[in-house]
Design a protein around this motif. Structure first.
Motif, PDB file in Angstrom:
ATOM      1  N   ASP A   1       0.855  -1.179   0.000  1.00 56.79           N
ATOM      2  CA  ASP A   1       0.000   0.000   0.000  1.00 56.79           C
ATOM      3  C   ASP A   1       0.892   1.230   0.000  1.00 56.79           C
ATOM      4  O   ASP A   1       1.490   1.560   1.017  1.00 56.79           O
ATOM      5  CB  ASP A   1      -0.910  -0.003   1.228  1.00 56.79           C
ATOM      6  N   PRO A   2       1.006   1.912  -1.135  1.00 60.18           N
ATOM      7  CA  PRO A   2       1.892   3.072  -1.181  1.00 60.18           C
ATOM      8  C   PRO A   2       1.439   4.217  -0.280  1.00 60.18           C
ATOM      9  O   PRO A   2       2.195   5.143  -0.030  1.00 60.18           O
ATOM     10  CB  PRO A   2       1.864   3.487  -2.658  1.00 60.18           C
ATOM     11  N   LEU A   3       0.223   4.131   0.233  1.00 61.52           N
ATOM     12  CA  LEU A   3      -0.291   5.165   1.124  1.00 61.52           C
ATOM     13  C   LEU A   3      -0.324   4.704   2.580  1.00 61.52           C
ATOM     14  O   LEU A   3      -1.013   5.315   3.400  1.00 61.52           O
ATOM     15  CB  LEU A   3      -1.690   5.593   0.663  1.00 61.52           C
ATOM     16  N   HIS A   4       0.405   3.647   2.895  1.00 59.46           N
ATOM     17  CA  HIS A   4       0.408   3.122   4.255  1.00 59.46           C
ATOM     18  C   HIS A   4       0.850   4.193   5.245  1.00 59.46           C
ATOM     19  O   HIS A   4       1.707   5.020   4.945  1.00 59.46           O
ATOM     20  CB  HIS A   4       1.326   1.893   4.353  1.00 59.46           C
ATOM     21  N   GLU A   5       0.264   4.169   6.427  1.00 56.18           N
ATOM     22  CA  GLU A   5       0.520   5.206   7.434  1.00 56.18           C
ATOM     23  C   GLU A   5       1.975   5.292   7.883  1.00 56.18           C
ATOM     24  O   GLU A   5       2.428   6.359   8.306  1.00 56.18           O
ATOM     25  CB  GLU A   5      -0.378   4.971   8.640  1.00 56.18           C
TER      26      GLU A   5
ATOM     27  N   TYR B   1       4.598   5.319   6.064  1.00 50.87           N
ATOM     28  CA  TYR B   1       5.281   6.251   5.165  1.00 50.87           C
ATOM     29  C   TYR B   1       4.937   7.694   5.522  1.00 50.87           C
ATOM     30  O   TYR B   1       5.812   8.565   5.538  1.00 50.87           O
ATOM     31  CB  TYR B   1       4.924   5.977   3.710  1.00 50.87           C
ATOM     32  N   ASP B   2       3.669   7.940   5.779  1.00 50.37           N
ATOM     33  CA  ASP B   2       3.244   9.293   6.146  1.00 50.37           C
ATOM     34  C   ASP B   2       3.896   9.743   7.443  1.00 50.37           C
ATOM     35  O   ASP B   2       4.364  10.880   7.549  1.00 50.37           O
ATOM     36  CB  ASP B   2       1.720   9.368   6.274  1.00 50.37           C
TER      37      ASP B   2
ATOM     38  N   ARG C   1       7.899   6.176  -5.138  1.00 47.88           N
ATOM     39  CA  ARG C   1       8.046   6.610  -3.743  1.00 47.88           C
ATOM     40  C   ARG C   1       9.405   6.181  -3.212  1.00 47.88           C
ATOM     41  O   ARG C   1      10.106   6.969  -2.581  1.00 47.88           O
ATOM     42  CB  ARG C   1       6.950   6.034  -2.860  1.00 47.88           C
TER      43      ARG C   1
END
Length: 153
Positions: free
Chosen positions: A15-19, A21-22, A72
């Protein structure tokens, strides 16, 4: 914190939007320019790979994984390497750990020249993480990556 966040929702796969990373990007952005937190997104990327590989969503061989070559990943690795070039922190207590994470990432990304510069700085000071990810013997993994980058394989 990054290791624990990376473990959340392991069953959902990449999941490129996994938390994780954020969180890592946010922490790096909030830190002063010379802060070693600039490497945290690389650590987050490696920790997420560890979790995904253990769950069977990524190959156990990080070199066979596309995890290190996506957009990313490339941006994170470039920013961290550029930070290292500018701010190398000889006195920081996590320096060797961070350099091992960055060398691992650059090796997996296929950026041999950049990995070689890091391996020269690391010398023989291998850290088990991330070379053991997901379930590998870290010493042979480190030595093989180092020899490949330095052209001594």
């Amino acid at each position: 914190m990054v290791g624990r966040l990376a473990e959340r929702r392991a069953d959902t796969g990449p999941d490129p939007l996994h938390e994780v990373y954020d969180f890592a990007n946010w922490a790096a952005e909030q830190a002063p320019a010379d802060s070693p937190l600039a490497i945290l997104p690389v650590v987050a990327h490696a920790e997420r790979y560890r979790v995904l590989a253990a769950a069977g969503h990524e190959p156990a061989d990080p070199l066979a994984s596309g995890h290190w070559i996506g957009r990313r990943a490339r941006l994170v690795m470039k920013a961290a390497f550029d930070w290292w070039l500018e701010w190398d922190q000889d006195g920081h207590p996590r320096r060797l750990i961070d350099l091992n994470f960055l060398a691992h990432a650059k090796s997996c990304e296929g950026r041999g020249a950049e990995a070689a510069a890091l391996f020269l700085r690391i010398g023989e000071h291998m850290t088990p993480d991330p070379w053991s990810y997901p379930d590998r013997d870290p010493y042979p993994a480190f030595r093989a990556a180092r020899a490949g980058a330095l052209g001594t394989a």
